[in-house]
Scaffold this active site. Structure first.
Site, PDB file in Angstrom:
ATOM      1  N   ARG B  16       0.777  -1.174   0.213  1.00  0.00           N
ATOM      2  CA  ARG B  16      -0.059  -0.098   0.011  1.00  0.00           C
ATOM      3  C   ARG B  16       0.924   1.162   0.351  1.00  0.00           C
ATOM      4  O   ARG B  16       0.539   2.251  -0.634  1.00  0.00           O
ATOM      5  CB  ARG B  16      -1.087   0.135   1.310  1.00  0.00           C
ATOM      6  CG  ARG B  16      -0.450  -0.320   2.478  1.00  0.00           C
ATOM      7  CD  ARG B  16      -1.182  -0.403   3.681  1.00  0.00           C
ATOM      8  NE  ARG B  16      -0.563  -0.664   4.787  1.00  0.00           N
ATOM      9  CZ  ARG B  16      -0.961  -0.230   6.006  1.00  0.00           C
ATOM     10  NH1 ARG B  16      -2.092   0.470   6.294  1.00  0.00           N
ATOM     11  NH2 ARG B  16      -0.352  -0.824   7.399  1.00  0.00           N
ATOM     12  N   GLU B  64     -19.126   3.812   0.877  1.00  0.00           N
ATOM     13  CA  GLU B  64     -18.348   3.366  -0.266  1.00  0.00           C
ATOM     14  C   GLU B  64     -19.278   3.070  -1.511  1.00  0.00           C
ATOM     15  O   GLU B  64     -18.545   3.348  -2.719  1.00  0.00           O
ATOM     16  CB  GLU B  64     -17.663   1.955  -0.007  1.00  0.00           C
ATOM     17  CG  GLU B  64     -16.637   1.905   1.023  1.00  0.00           C
ATOM     18  CD  GLU B  64     -17.083   2.166   2.402  1.00  0.00           C
ATOM     19  OE1 GLU B  64     -18.145   2.084   2.855  1.00  0.00           O
ATOM     20  OE2 GLU B  64     -16.296   2.280   3.272  1.00  0.00           O
ATOM     21  N   PHE B  89     -14.570  -3.479   1.743  1.00  0.00           N
ATOM     22  CA  PHE B  89     -15.397  -2.687   1.507  1.00  0.00           C
ATOM     23  C   PHE B  89     -15.632  -2.353  -0.257  1.00  0.00           C
ATOM     24  O   PHE B  89     -16.540  -1.881  -0.589  1.00  0.00           O
ATOM     25  CB  PHE B  89     -15.039  -1.150   1.911  1.00  0.00           C
ATOM     26  CG  PHE B  89     -14.942  -1.256   3.459  1.00  0.00           C
ATOM     27  CD1 PHE B  89     -15.604  -2.007   4.165  1.00  0.00           C
ATOM     28  CD2 PHE B  89     -13.803  -0.637   4.182  1.00  0.00           C
ATOM     29  CE1 PHE B  89     -15.570  -2.221   5.750  1.00  0.00           C
ATOM     30  CE2 PHE B  89     -13.371  -0.901   5.626  1.00  0.00           C
ATOM     31  CZ  PHE B  89     -14.500  -1.693   6.297  1.00  0.00           C
ATOM     32  N   HIS B 114      -5.501  -3.952   2.057  1.00  0.00           N
ATOM     33  CA  HIS B 114      -6.014  -5.068   3.240  1.00  0.00           C
ATOM     34  C   HIS B 114      -6.775  -6.268   2.513  1.00  0.00           C
ATOM     35  O   HIS B 114      -7.907  -6.625   3.037  1.00  0.00           O
ATOM     36  CB  HIS B 114      -6.863  -4.233   4.189  1.00  0.00           C
ATOM     37  CG  HIS B 114      -6.073  -3.074   5.126  1.00  0.00           C
ATOM     38  ND1 HIS B 114      -5.538  -2.315   4.479  1.00  0.00           N
ATOM     39  CD2 HIS B 114      -5.830  -3.190   6.416  1.00  0.00           C
ATOM     40  CE1 HIS B 114      -4.851  -1.452   5.304  1.00  0.00           C
ATOM     41  NE2 HIS B 114      -5.036  -1.988   6.420  1.00  0.00           N
ATOM     42  N   ASP B 122      -6.712  -7.320  12.698  1.00  0.00           N
ATOM     43  CA  ASP B 122      -7.953  -7.075  12.538  1.00  0.00           C
ATOM     44  C   ASP B 122      -8.989  -8.151  12.564  1.00  0.00           C
ATOM     45  O   ASP B 122     -10.355  -8.152  12.923  1.00  0.00           O
ATOM     46  CB  ASP B 122      -8.087  -6.011  11.411  1.00  0.00           C
ATOM     47  CG  ASP B 122      -7.809  -4.613  12.048  1.00  0.00           C
ATOM     48  OD1 ASP B 122      -7.452  -4.225  12.969  1.00  0.00           O
ATOM     49  OD2 ASP B 122      -7.651  -3.687  10.679  1.00  0.00           O
ATOM     50  N   ARG B 172      -1.516  -4.856   3.115  1.00  0.00           N
ATOM     51  CA  ARG B 172      -1.167  -4.373   4.371  1.00  0.00           C
ATOM     52  C   ARG B 172       0.133  -4.315   5.111  1.00  0.00           C
ATOM     53  O   ARG B 172       0.771  -3.322   5.399  1.00  0.00           O
ATOM     54  CB  ARG B 172      -2.325  -4.615   5.583  1.00  0.00           C
ATOM     55  CG  ARG B 172      -1.963  -4.096   6.968  1.00  0.00           C
ATOM     56  CD  ARG B 172      -2.984  -4.739   7.973  1.00  0.00           C
ATOM     57  NE  ARG B 172      -2.663  -4.149   9.344  1.00  0.00           N
ATOM     58  CZ  ARG B 172      -1.533  -4.565  10.010  1.00  0.00           C
ATOM     59  NH1 ARG B 172      -1.077  -5.528   9.581  1.00  0.00           N
ATOM     60  NH2 ARG B 172      -1.448  -4.055  11.259  1.00  0.00           N
TER      61      ARG B 172
END
Lengths: 299, 325
Positions: B16, B64, B89, B114, B122, B172
C-alpha cells in the site's frame, strides 16, 4: 408507411407563436403516447412510472437542458441521469421527440439487437449519460459528474430524476450528504413523487415522509410542486440554478399512470406488464390519439 | 504530557505504501487522475497523494457505495478516478462497480488495500477472501495483484496507462522485496521467476515470496519446482500456463484468497481447455480468517511455504500415478 404522427409533434413544426409551455405539453403528450406504444410492442415494460414523469422529462428536454442532438459529446453540455432507469420508455420517447434518436427506432424497446434496452445503457445510446436500472446509483453518478465538472471548471449543470421508492436505497442518502458537503449547486435532483412503488403505496412498504424535511435537514434547497404543472416545472427548474452553494431538490408530486385513467394510481401498472392491443388502444385514446394515429403507433 | 498515539498507517515496504508513493509520483504525468477516499487514506497509502495534490483528492466519508458510483460519474466527464478503500469494502460496493463502472465501460481504477489474511490482527471480518472471485466475474474488469513494492510501482503506472476498468490489490503488511529495479510488468503477462522442471508453483500477491521459499524447501528434497508470478489474474496468461503444463505436468496455485473463484480457479479454467494436468490449490479452504500476525495466520491456515511444498508433493504423487496408469 409514413409515421406522420412522429413528425407532427416535433418542435420545428410547432407554431412559432406557441409558448414554451405549449411546446413542452405537446412533448409530454407525445412522450406518453410513444411510451405506451413502445411497451405494447415490447410485450413488457413499466408504464406507470413512465407516465408519471412525462411532464418532468418534457420540461427538462424541451426547455431546461442545454443539449444538442448533433453534438451529444459536447463537453459543456448539461448532463441528465435517469436514476429511475425503469422509466426508460419515457426517456426514449422524449429524446426521440427532440431529435436525439428516431421515434420509429425507439419503438424497438426491449428487443434483441435494439439499442433501446429495458433500462438505459450509455454504450448503446451515445446521448444516454450513464447506465441505470439499479436504483440509487444514478444520483451518485450525477454527484460524481457534478464534482468532476466543477474540477474541470465547466459551467454545465447536472440533473437526476429519481423515483420515490428509490429513496429507500441507503446510497441515495450517502449521495445527498456528499452533494451538500461539497455544496454542489450545479446539481439538481428531481423526485417523481407518485406515491406508489412496485407492490403498494410507499407508506405501506417503507414510509418516506416527512420527505421535504429530510432533504432540508440534509441541507439541500428544496422546492415542492405539482409535477404535472408545466409552468411550475419550468419556473422551478430555472430557479434551481440559483441555489448558490447548495444542491437543489424538486419534489414533484405526480400521479402514477397519469393520462391513462385505468392506470392512474393503480400499483399493478408499476411493474413490468404486458399491454394487450385493446389496453393500448384505450390508453392512446385517453391520451387524445385519433384512430389513424393509434393505427400508426400500434402497426 | 502524553505523546500522540502512534497510528498503524501505511509505512515501510508494504504494497500500500509503494502504491501510495507511486500514485503521488505519477500524478503530474497523468493529469486526469483523481483519487477517491472513504476516510482511510492513511491506511490505503493515498495520504501521499492528498498531500501532494489536494485539489485532485476527494473525500467521500464512510460511504463506499456512493464513492464507487460517483467514480463512474467522474470518469463520464473525462477524469480517471482511482477509487481506494479496503478490499472488504470494495465488496460492499461491488454492484456499483458492476453497473456504474464496468457496464458503462468507464476508465476507472479500483485499488484495494488490506486483502486476505495478510490483514492480520483486525481479524476475520476485515480479511477479504472473495474479492478476486467477485471482480473477476465482472465482464471487462482487469484484475491485478502485484507481489512486491517494485512490481506495485510498475503496476500502478500500468493501470493508469490502461484504458478500461481495473481492480488491483495492494497489501497491508510489510512486503518482501522480490524483484530488482530491472523488473518488467505488463498487464496480462505472467513470468517464470524461478526455473524448475518437476512442478509449477503459480502464485499471486504475497504468496509469490512464499512460493519462492517453497521452491527452496523442495530443492532440499530433490524436487525441481518452477515458480510463476501471476500478477494479472484476469486476463490470465493462458499461453504461459499451457507451456508450463507441457513442461512440468503438475501445478500448485497459491493465493491469499478463498480457493474458490480466484487465481486457482482462473488457472484451472485456462488449463482445462489448453493443457489439462493435475493441480493442487493453496489458499483459504472455504473458511473465514481470524486475528493473528500474518505469518502466524499463514502457517495456521496453510498458506505458508511449507503448505505450498506439501501441496507440491501431493500433486507430484498424482502426476506419477497418472503416468503409470
Amino acid at each position: 408507411m409514413g409515421l406522420n404522427v412522429f413528425e407532427a409533434g416535433r418542435p420545428e413544426t410547432t407554431s412559432p407563436y406557441d409558448t414554451l409551455a405549449v411546446q413542452v405539453r405537446a412533448a409530454a403528450t407525445f412522450t406518453r403516447k410513444h411510451a405506451i406504444a413502445a411497451i405494447y410492442h415490447a410485450g413488457s415494460g413499466h408504464p406507470g412510472g413512465a407516465l408519471s414523469c412525462a411532464d418532468i422529462l418534457a420540461a427538462l428536454f424541451g426547455a431546461e437542458l442545454n443539449l444538442w442532438p448533433d453534438e451529444p459529446n459536447e463537453p459543456d453540455r448539461d448532463r441528465f441521469v435517469l436514476s429511475k432507469g425503469h422509466a426508460a420508455p419515457a426517456l426514449y420517447a422524449v429524446a426521440s421527440h427532440f431529435g436525439f434518436c428516431s421515434p420509429r427506432a425507439a419503438l424497438s424497446l426491449r428487443k434483441l439487437g435494439s439499442p433501446f434496452q429495458g433500462h438505459p445503457h450509455v454504450i448503446d445510446l451515445p446521448w444516454v449519460e450513464t447506465s441505470t436500472g439499479s436504483l440509487g446509483q444514478g444520483i451518485s453518478v450525477a454527484v460524481g459528474m457534478a464534482m468532476g465538472l466543477r474540477l474541470k471548471k465547466s459551467s454545465a449543470r447536472v440533473y437526476a430524476l429519481l423515483g420515490d421508492g428509490e429513496l429507500q436505497e441507503g446510497e441515495v442518502w450517502e449521495a445527498a450528504m456528499c452533494a451538500a458537503h461539497y455544496g454542489l449547486d450545479n446539481l439538481c435532483a428531481i423526485i417523481d413523487y407518485n406515491k406508489l412503488q412496485s407492490d403498494a403505496r410507499n407508506d405501506a412498504i417503507m414510509r418516506l415522509e416527512p420527505l421535504a424535511a429530510k432533504w432540508r435537514a440534509f441541507d439541500w434547497a428544496v422546492a415542492e410542486i405539482d409535477g404535472h404543472d408545466v409552468d411550475a416545472l419550468l419556473r422551478t427548474l430555472r430557479r434551481a440554478g440559483g441555489s448558490q452553494g447548495r444542491p437543489s431538490l424538486i419534489i414533484a408530486h405526480t400521479i402514477k399512470g397519469k393520462g391513462v385513467p385505468y392506470m392512474e394510481n393503480v400499483p399493478t401498472w408499476h411493474g413490468s406488464v404486458k399491454l394487450t392491443r385493446a389496453q393500448a388502444v384505450e390508453a392512446l385514446t385517453a391520451l387524445g390519439s385519433a384512430d389513424a394515429e393509434i393505427e400508426e403507433f400500434l402497426a | 504530557m502524553s505523546s500522540a498515539p502512534s497510528l498503524i498507517a501505511s509505512t515501510g515496504d508494504s504494497l500500500r505504501e509503494a502504491f501510495g508513493r507511486a500514485l503521488s509520483d505519477l500524478a503530474d504525468e497523468f493529469p486526469e487522475v483523481v483519487v477517491l477516499d472513504a476516510d482511510i487514506a492513511g491506511g490505503t497509502g493515498t495520504h501521499h497523494f492528498r498531500t501532494s495534490h489536494p485539489e485532485r483528492f476527494f473525500q467521500f466519508g464512510i460511504a463506499e457505495q456512493n464513492m464507487m458510483a460517483a467514480a463512474g460519474g467522474m470518469a463520464a466527464v473525462g477524469l480517471v478516478p482511482v477509487v481506494t478503500t479496503f478490499a472488504v469494502f470494495c465488496l460492499r460496493a461491488l454492484e456499483q462497480a458492476r453497473l456504474s463502472i464496468a457496464y458503462a465501460q468507464r476508465n476507472a481504477k479500483i485499488v484495494a488495500s488490506h486483502p486476505g489474511i495478510d490483514v492480520g490482527p483486525d481479524g476475520g471480518s476485515a480479511q477479504a477472501l472473495e474479492d478476486l472471485a467477485a471482480f473477476r466475474a465482472i465482464p471487462g474488469m482487469t484484475v491485478i495483484s502485484p507481489a512486491d513494492p517494485v512490481e506495485m510501482r510498475l503496476a500502478t503506472r500500468a493501470i493508469l496507462a490502461h484504458q478500461g476498468p481495473c481492480y488491483m490489490r495492494t497489501g497491508r503488511s510489510p512486503s518482501r522485496r522480490i524483484f530488482g529495479d530491472d523488473h518488467k510488468f505488463e498487464i496480462g503477462k505472467g513470468q517464470i521467476i524461478h526455473e524448475g522442471n518437476d512442478v509449477t508453483l503459480v502464485a499471486t500477491g504475497v504468496e509469490v515470496a512464499r512460493a519462492l521459499d517453497a521452491a527452496a524447501i523442495l530443492k532440499e528434497e530433490g524436487i525441481s519446482a518452477r515458480v510463476v508470478n501471476m500478477a494479472t489474474i484476469k486476463p490470465i496468461d493462458g499461453e504461459l500456463l499451457a507451456r508450463c503444463a507441457a513442461q512440468t505436468g503438475a501445478f500448485v496455485t497459491a493465493e491469499d484468497h478463498n480457493i474458490h473463484g480466484g487465481l486457482g480457479s482462473a488457472v484451472a479454467e485456462a488449463l482445462a481447455t489448453r493443457h489439462p494436468c493435475p493441480i493442487e490449490f493453496v489458499g483459504m479452504k472455504d473458511e473465514f480468517g481470524a486475528s493473528g500476525e500474518p505469518e502466524e495466520l499463514a502457517a495456521h491456515f496453510g498458506l505458508d511455504a511449507h503448505a505450498i511444498a506439501r501441496a507440491a508433493h501431493t500433486v507430484l504423487a498424482r502426476k506419477t500415478k497418472r503416468r503409470n496408469r
